[in-house]
Motif scaffolding. Structure first.
Motif, PDB file in Angstrom:
ATOM      1  N   ASP A  33       0.787  -1.310   0.016  1.00 39.96           N
ATOM      2  CA  ASP A  33       0.121   0.053  -0.182  1.00 39.96           C
ATOM      3  C   ASP A  33       0.883   1.282   0.204  1.00 39.96           C
ATOM      4  O   ASP A  33       0.433   2.295  -0.701  1.00 39.96           O
ATOM      5  N   ILE A  34       1.992   1.278   0.686  1.00 40.09           N
ATOM      6  CA  ILE A  34       2.752   2.313   0.779  1.00 40.09           C
ATOM      7  C   ILE A  34       3.531   2.580  -0.547  1.00 40.09           C
ATOM      8  O   ILE A  34       3.720   3.866  -1.143  1.00 40.09           O
ATOM      9  N   ILE A  35       3.933   1.530  -1.427  1.00 39.31           N
ATOM     10  CA  ILE A  35       4.442   1.610  -2.584  1.00 39.31           C
ATOM     11  C   ILE A  35       3.674   2.137  -3.407  1.00 39.31           C
ATOM     12  O   ILE A  35       3.994   2.977  -4.368  1.00 39.31           O
ATOM     13  N   ILE A  36       2.222   2.009  -3.392  1.00 39.97           N
ATOM     14  CA  ILE A  36       1.049   2.456  -4.299  1.00 39.97           C
ATOM     15  C   ILE A  36       0.906   3.933  -3.853  1.00 39.97           C
ATOM     16  O   ILE A  36       0.708   4.682  -4.933  1.00 39.97           O
ATOM     17  N   LEU A  37       1.092   4.368  -2.730  1.00 33.79           N
ATOM     18  CA  LEU A  37       0.894   5.748  -2.234  1.00 33.79           C
ATOM     19  C   LEU A  37       2.090   6.405  -2.831  1.00 33.79           C
ATOM     20  O   LEU A  37       1.893   7.692  -3.483  1.00 33.79           O
ATOM     21  N   ASN A  73      -1.303   9.754   5.160  1.00 32.96           N
ATOM     22  CA  ASN A  73      -1.830   8.685   4.547  1.00 32.96           C
ATOM     23  C   ASN A  73      -1.911   7.321   5.409  1.00 32.96           C
ATOM     24  O   ASN A  73      -2.820   6.645   5.686  1.00 32.96           O
ATOM     25  N   VAL A  74      -0.743   6.929   5.605  1.00 36.02           N
ATOM     26  CA  VAL A  74      -0.510   5.535   6.560  1.00 36.02           C
ATOM     27  C   VAL A  74      -1.032   5.723   7.632  1.00 36.02           C
ATOM     28  O   VAL A  74      -1.434   4.659   8.346  1.00 36.02           O
ATOM     29  N   MET A  75      -1.120   6.992   8.545  1.00 32.47           N
ATOM     30  CA  MET A  75      -1.500   7.101   9.921  1.00 32.47           C
ATOM     31  C   MET A  75      -2.966   6.571   9.776  1.00 32.47           C
ATOM     32  O   MET A  75      -3.496   5.800  10.672  1.00 32.47           O
ATOM     33  N   PHE A  76      -3.746   7.239   8.936  1.00 26.14           N
ATOM     34  CA  PHE A  76      -5.071   6.952   8.703  1.00 26.14           C
ATOM     35  C   PHE A  76      -5.364   5.333   8.238  1.00 26.14           C
ATOM     36  O   PHE A  76      -6.353   4.827   8.743  1.00 26.14           O
ATOM     37  N   MET A  77      -4.372   5.024   7.489  1.00 27.19           N
ATOM     38  CA  MET A  77      -4.612   3.431   7.109  1.00 27.19           C
ATOM     39  C   MET A  77      -4.397   2.630   8.377  1.00 27.19           C
ATOM     40  O   MET A  77      -5.200   1.553   8.408  1.00 27.19           O
ATOM     41  N   TYR A  78      -3.463   3.300   9.279  1.00 24.52           N
ATOM     42  CA  TYR A  78      -3.392   2.159  10.571  1.00 24.52           C
ATOM     43  C   TYR A  78      -4.468   2.355  11.491  1.00 24.52           C
ATOM     44  O   TYR A  78      -5.007   1.338  12.043  1.00 24.52           O
ATOM     45  N   PHE A  92     -17.446  -4.510   0.565  1.00 16.76           N
ATOM     46  CA  PHE A  92     -17.487  -2.957   0.351  1.00 16.76           C
ATOM     47  C   PHE A  92     -17.214  -2.300   1.783  1.00 16.76           C
ATOM     48  O   PHE A  92     -16.613  -1.065   1.564  1.00 16.76           O
ATOM     49  N   ILE A  93     -17.245  -2.930   2.809  1.00 22.20           N
ATOM     50  CA  ILE A  93     -16.479  -2.528   3.957  1.00 22.20           C
ATOM     51  C   ILE A  93     -15.160  -1.897   3.921  1.00 22.20           C
ATOM     52  O   ILE A  93     -14.760  -0.972   4.087  1.00 22.20           O
ATOM     53  N   ASP A  94     -14.412  -3.076   3.160  1.00 21.43           N
ATOM     54  CA  ASP A  94     -13.024  -2.685   3.107  1.00 21.43           C
ATOM     55  C   ASP A  94     -12.626  -1.528   2.256  1.00 21.43           C
ATOM     56  O   ASP A  94     -11.816  -0.752   2.506  1.00 21.43           O
ATOM     57  N   LEU A  95     -13.379  -1.474   1.143  1.00 15.89           N
ATOM     58  CA  LEU A  95     -13.241  -0.351   0.174  1.00 15.89           C
ATOM     59  C   LEU A  95     -13.699   0.944   0.886  1.00 15.89           C
ATOM     60  O   LEU A  95     -13.152   1.892   0.554  1.00 15.89           O
ATOM     61  N   PHE A  96     -14.780   0.865   1.561  1.00 21.77           N
ATOM     62  CA  PHE A  96     -15.249   2.011   2.164  1.00 21.77           C
ATOM     63  C   PHE A  96     -14.081   2.670   3.524  1.00 21.77           C
ATOM     64  O   PHE A  96     -13.705   3.983   3.378  1.00 21.77           O
ATOM     65  N   LYS A  97     -13.367   1.792   3.861  1.00 24.73           N
ATOM     66  CA  LYS A  97     -12.353   2.094   4.798  1.00 24.73           C
ATOM     67  C   LYS A  97     -11.257   2.768   4.032  1.00 24.73           C
ATOM     68  O   LYS A  97     -10.720   3.655   4.611  1.00 24.73           O
ATOM     69  N   LEU A  98     -10.668   2.315   2.691  1.00 25.06           N
ATOM     70  CA  LEU A  98     -10.031   2.911   1.992  1.00 25.06           C
ATOM     71  C   LEU A  98     -10.224   4.137   1.598  1.00 25.06           C
ATOM     72  O   LEU A  98      -9.503   5.194   1.787  1.00 25.06           O
ATOM     73  N   LEU A  99     -11.644   4.606   1.293  1.00 24.16           N
ATOM     74  CA  LEU A  99     -12.225   5.677   1.007  1.00 24.16           C
ATOM     75  C   LEU A  99     -11.923   6.843   2.076  1.00 24.16           C
ATOM     76  O   LEU A  99     -11.418   7.901   1.934  1.00 24.16           O
ATOM     77  N   ILE A 100     -12.398   6.405   3.132  1.00 22.98           N
ATOM     78  CA  ILE A 100     -12.332   7.244   4.442  1.00 22.98           C
ATOM     79  C   ILE A 100     -10.894   7.412   4.646  1.00 22.98           C
ATOM     80  O   ILE A 100     -10.748   8.716   5.097  1.00 22.98           O
ATOM     81  N   SER A 101     -10.111   6.619   4.648  1.00 21.86           N
ATOM     82  CA  SER A 101      -8.524   6.948   5.061  1.00 21.86           C
ATOM     83  C   SER A 101      -8.028   8.084   3.909  1.00 21.86           C
ATOM     84  O   SER A 101      -7.290   8.820   4.507  1.00 21.86           O
ATOM     85  N   CYS A 102      -8.177   7.736   2.770  1.00 24.70           N
ATOM     86  CA  CYS A 102      -7.804   8.668   1.837  1.00 24.70           C
ATOM     87  C   CYS A 102      -8.324  10.173   1.954  1.00 24.70           C
ATOM     88  O   CYS A 102      -7.548  11.159   1.955  1.00 24.70           O
TER      89      CYS A 102
END
Length: 642
Positions: A33-37, A73-78, A92-102
């Protein structure tokens, strides 16, 4: 994962199956994920520089700004644990978490940018860059999970499809789609849906659930090997008998396996795997069941004492099951077969613990054993299903057939009249019509005696007879016999290539019995519309093909000749009989010739005495007097007809 990999490396198996990998460690997901960021950050920088062609970061150290964005970004992903789920099972919950962290990253950095502008008069980064980074980073994280999930799905489906039966689902309606979706969603099922099959010709380029739709003509024009399928799943309830026979003939011609799935209304997730099974010959012979008047039947049985003779047999036990549904006060189940009686006792106590049962081991020809039951229990309904029914055995032992079929019926019927039973219903057979064997003639003699009791002075019991043909799955019937022969590798034995029979199901037969018990006024013989007769040779061929074999190649069919007393065609009505309709179009009343009580009683007494002397010839001679239309066929008793 490590243990799985280690086992592959050192266990002698040099193939690492991707679908066996459980999941990646969380720290690896976070690193990816960090590499993608980082990639998203540089991609956003490249795009902004190309668009603005000027500085977009107003700070001396770009690396500090980039590090701050990545850190946020990493902090919110954590915080939202976006890396904690198993990617191949992302929801969908996993994708929603990604959206919220971003989004939180965008909000935090954007807020810091605004504060910087208020305090210094100049923002440290332009806002369009932050928005672009938000979009690209979210899309990158989302696509990473999507591709991983789809990759594992493809690998898993490919692996399954090589091990499972490749099938088509017949139909493109909602029922068929629901069944296909249930199969696709259940990885434990041994089926792989490769498409849908329809008679329509306007769906060739359409897809359902990502699967192609095939027209009927494609199956007709191509061989099984070209189609690359193993079988077809059908929903029997969605088709008429003629439609089903047409499709089944096509599938059998193409050597395709045929599977039957339940309707959606009967679908249960817990037992779905066991509800898909090979199509059986019974499914093709079934007809639309008769409509029974449940309210009237319930009134006749509710809180009443019921006797079922032959209650451990195939017909008698089904009568017991159906009667138990109407909450009688007591059901007495009588039979002389010990083990089947014990089996039905265990079944009834498990299925109907609230119903009172009494299981009696007794012979219907033993009056001293039977009469105390009538004295004790005050029966309201008697169903008389006890009989010897196997044609060759009764032909060889006519005296035994008379003692059970005639004397036993006489005892049960006379006791019913003596103890004022409301209704007596006897189970007869189509073999009683123009009989060519002792068994059929003995049942006709029993019919005559039971009918004669109706008009005896002082009788209040309504005596009713039901007459029908072969019952699918009953003890000793041809279909279970053929199944055993096919399972043993053959041969399948048929007495004559032209022999035909009528068929009905056990529940259908018992519904007729219950219906007759309510609609009869006394003295009638009810016959059932049995539909079209079935040629036994065709039946055997279809059973062999449904089992996946080729008739006379894999499984031989041999002819053994007609057995003693057997005839090619069964009849439901005698030559002298006339029929009367009833309010149920499937049930008719046969107006057969009758005999006065005193005459038939004298004849029955005479044949009973001959049976007790074990005088076979005298027994059959008297039987031919009682039943004048009885003409022996392929039997040693033919000499008595001359």
């Amino acid at each position: 994962m490590y243990n799985s990999f280690r086992k592959k490396m050192f266990g002698g198996d040099n193939v690492v199956n991707l679908s066996d990998v459980r999941y990646l460690p969380r720290w690896i997901i976070l690193v990816i994920d960090i590499i993608i960021l980082v990639i998203s950050l540089f991609l956003s920088t490249y795009i902004i520089e190309k668009i603005t062609r000027s500085e977009f970061i107003y700070h001396r150290e770009k690396i500090v700004i980039f590090a701050g964005v990545i850190f946020s970004n990493v902090m919110f992903m954590y915080i939202f644990k976006t890396y904690a789920g198993i990617i191949r099972h992302s929801t969908f919950i996993d994708l929603f978490k990604l959206l919220i962290s971003c989004f939180c990253t965008l909000f935090l950095v954007g807020t810091a940018n605004i504060i910087c502008e208020w305090s210094t008069g100049k923002e440290f980064i332009i806002n369009p860059f932050l928005i672009l980074y938000f979009i690209i980073s979210f899309m990158g994280l989302f696509l990473f999970r999507l591709y991983v999930k789809e990759f594992f799905h493809i690998v898993r489906e490919y692996r399954r499809s090589t091990l499972k039966k490749r099938i088509l689902v017949l139909g493109i309606d909602e029922q068929s789609i629901a069944i296909a979706r249930a199969i696709l969603d259940n990885p434990s099922l041994p089926y792989h849906v490769v498409g849908f099959l329809t008679q329509r010709t306007d769906s060739k380029r359409a897809y359902l659930l990502g699967k192609p739709i095939f027209a009927k003509e494609k199956i007709e024009e191509n061989a099984k090997e070209e189609l690359l399928i193993d079988g077809v799943i059908i929903i029997k309830e969605m088709m008429s008998k003629d439609e089903m026979n047409s499709w089944v003939n096509l599938f059998l011609e193409k050597d395709l396996n045929i599977f039957k799935a339940p309707s959606v209304q009967k679908l249960r997730d817990s037992d779905f795997a066991g509800s898909i099974r090979n199509l059986q010959i019974e499914d093709l012979l079934n007809r639309k069941p008769i409509k029974i008047e449940n309210e009237e039947i319930k009134r006749r049985h509710f809180n009443k004492n019921i006797l079922v003779t032959g209650g451990a047999g195939s017909i008698g036990s089904e009568i017991v099951r159906q009667v138990a549904q109407f909450n009688p006060s007591l059901i007495v189940v009588l039979d002389q077969a010990e083990t089947p009686l014990y089996d039905i006792e265990l079944e009834m106590k498990e299925k109907f613990p609230h119903i009172r049962f009494k299981f009696v081991l007794a012979d219907v020809s033993n009056k001293h054993r039977i009469e105390p039951l009538f004295q004790t229990y005050n029966f309201s309904m008697v169903y008389h299903a006890a009989a010897y029914k196997h044609v060759p055995l009764v032909e060889e032992n006519p005296h035994e057939g008379i003692l059970v079929n005639v004397l036993g019926s006489k005892i049960i019927a006379t006791l019913s009249s003596k103890y004022n039973v409301n209704r007596f219903v006897m189970i007869s057979t189509d073999k009683a019509v123009n009989p060519t064997n002792v068994m059929g003639a003995s049942k006709r003699a029993a019919e005559l005696f039971v009918q004669s009791l109706q008009n005896v002075e002082g009788n209040t019991t309504k005596f009713i007879t039901t007459r029908f043909g072969n019952v699918l799955g009953s003890n000793g019937s041809v279909i279970p016999h053929f199944k055993r022969q096919i399972e043993a590798g053959g041969p399948v034995t048929i007495t004559h290539p032209d022999i035909v029979r009528y068929f009905m199901t056990i529940p259908e037969a018992c519904e007729l019995v219950l219906q007759a018990g309510t609609m009869g006024q006394g003295g009638e013989i009810f016959v059932f519309d049995m539909g079209e007769p079935v040629k036994i040779l065709d039946l055997a061929r279809r059973m062999i093909k449904l089992s996946g074999f080729e008739p006379n190649i894999d499984i031989k069919i041999i002819y053994t000749g007609l057995r003693p007393g057997e005839k090619l065609y069964e009849e439901l009505l005698s030559d002298d009989a006339k029929t009367l309709p009833t309010h149920n179009e499937k049930i008719m009343i046969s107006k057969d010739p009758t005999i006065e009580f005193l005459e038939i009683e004298m004849l029955v007494n005479s044949i009973t005495k001959a049976s007790l002397r074990r005088d076979k010839v005298e027994v059959v001679k008297l039987l031919k007097i009682i039943v004048p239309e009885f003409r022996s066929n392929n039997s040693i008793y033919e000499v008595l007809d001359k």
